[in-house]
Scaffold this motif. Structure first.
Motif, short mmCIF file in Angstrom:
data_model
loop_
_atom_site.label_atom_id
_atom_site.label_comp_id
_atom_site.label_asym_id
_atom_site.label_seq_id
_atom_site.Cartn_x
_atom_site.Cartn_y
_atom_site.Cartn_z
N LEU A 18 103.28 -28.31 53.68
CA LEU A 18 102.55 -29.19 52.62
C LEU A 18 101.39 -29.92 53.41
N ALA A 19 101.62 -30.75 54.42
CA ALA A 19 100.60 -31.41 54.97
C ALA A 19 99.50 -30.36 55.67
N SER A 20 99.94 -29.28 56.13
CA SER A 20 99.16 -28.32 56.91
C SER A 20 98.16 -27.75 55.58
N TYR A 21 98.50 -27.32 54.55
CA TYR A 21 97.99 -26.88 53.19
C TYR A 21 96.76 -27.61 52.55
N CYS A 22 97.33 -29.02 52.48
CA CYS A 22 96.64 -30.09 51.74
C CYS A 22 95.79 -30.81 52.60
N VAL A 23 95.90 -31.05 54.00
CA VAL A 23 95.11 -32.03 54.79
C VAL A 23 94.65 -31.23 56.20
N VAL A 65 92.35 -28.20 55.49
CA VAL A 65 91.29 -28.48 54.95
C VAL A 65 90.15 -29.13 56.16
N TYR A 84 101.50 -26.97 62.82
CA TYR A 84 100.62 -27.88 61.64
C TYR A 84 99.16 -27.32 61.87
N GLY A 122 98.00 -24.36 59.26
CA GLY A 122 96.81 -24.92 58.46
C GLY A 122 95.61 -24.23 58.26
N ALA A 156 94.56 -22.28 54.77
CA ALA A 156 93.13 -22.81 54.27
C ALA A 156 92.24 -21.64 54.21
N HIS A 174 93.41 -20.94 48.67
CA HIS A 174 92.83 -22.29 48.71
C HIS A 174 91.54 -22.44 48.45
N SER A 188 87.52 -22.67 42.97
CA SER A 188 88.87 -22.29 42.46
C SER A 188 88.94 -21.14 41.19
#
Length: 320
Positions: free
Chosen positions: A71-76, A79, A211, A215, A219, A223, A294
């Protein structure tokens, strides 16, 4: 499964790529745009700040559970890494230290490449500058999908899979369609990256490397920030091959959304591209444009009139 796209071939053009002639016309009418040429001295500090932030986050996420890590890889992390990929794009145009310092730009590009895990900085520059010079060329523009991709991923479900797998196609398509002899700098890029990856794994751990790597992959696929891959040149309106995006994600992507402006004036750094539009609004305001990456992804997947075939191609004049 899913609705097939209506296209069975690419859109073929028998004119030159449009941006060189547009550049001459715009500069004749708006010579003041030349004042925007040259690198942005603040750019390198922004990149260093992102690198520092990613270094802190790597130490923080190494103790996360696997679901939280993804989740952190995708969201933060993804990016930040996608933004660093676009920093490498800026560096490919010598925007870190200017055209007078080509090697310094190359080394800085390899440095900005480190958190992304896959070594690509040097190779990207080679292929990307040809994308500018030979936009739409059936051989030299490796940004265009192959016939195999277009045929295999021609329905809704196929396009969904193709979007998810975009990073793999971008990485391996040039090696298949337009292979080049590896250069010394490319070898150095690979060696430096592999040493960095090993050190992260050895001293911080596998989760830290995951990570960064996961990520980068996530991304570049399904994404919001990856919407620019499709928004830039896929033909959403017949006859138009380059599109700009004027939305908020430009803030974290070095204004890569200003893509007509970028192709018209690749010597202008991303931070100044909005000024190009302001100086010559009559050339940009009435062009087809996007306001949501998006929405671009959704329309690409769901609209049967848009898909991998929705690109303008040109017959190649041969290899140099």
């Amino acid at each position: 499964m899913g609705q097939h796209v209506t296209r069975t071939d690419f859109e073929w053009s028998y004119t030159e790529e449009p941006h060189a002639s547009r550049r001459k016309e715009i500069l004749a009418k708006h010579p003041e745009i030349k004042q925007l040429f040259g690198h942005d001295p603040n750019f390198k500090w922004v990149v260093l700040g992102m690198m520092a932030l990613q270094a802190v986050l790597v130490m923080y996420v190494k103790d996360f559970s696997w679901p939280m890590l993804v989740l952190a890889s995708y969201c933060v992390g993804g990016v930040i890494n996608h933004s660093l990929m676009l920093a490498v794009h800026e560096i490919a145009h010598n925007q870190a230290f200017g055209h007078g310092q080509p090697m310094l730009n190359r080394w800085f590009g390899m440095f900005a490449n480190l958190p992304i895990v896959l070594p690509f900085s040097i190779s990207f520059k080679i292929y990307h500058l040809e994308h500018h010079r030979y936009q739409g060329d059936e051989i030299k523009d490796t940004d265009i999908p192959t016939y195999l991709e277009a045929r295999l991923f021609c329905n809704t479900f196929g396009k969904f899979c193709w979007v998810c797998l975009q990073p793999l196609f971008y990485a391996f398509r040039p090696l298949v369609t337009y292979p080049k002899t590896p250069t010394r700098l490319e070898a150095i890029n690979v060696v430096i990256q592999m040493i960095f990856n090993f050190l992260v794994y050895q001293y911080i751990g596998g989760k830290a490397l995951t990570y960064l790597g996961v990520g980068s992959l996530l991304a570049m696929g399904l994404h919001p920030v990856a919407g620019h891959f499709i928004s830039e040149h896929y033909m959403f309106k017949k006859g138009y091959e380059t599109y700009s995006y004027y939305g908020p994600l430009n803030f974290i992507t070095f204004n890569v959304g200003y893509h007509n402006e970028h192709h018209d004036f690749p010597a202008v750094p991303g931070s100044r591209l909005p000024q190009v539009k302001k100086m010559a609004p009559e050339y940009y305001d009435n062009l087809p444009q996007h306001h949501s990456w998006s929405a671009v992804l959704y329309d690409f997947i769901m609209d049967p009139d848009v898909g991998p075939y929705a690109r303008i191609k040109r017959k190649s004049k041969g290899l140099d």
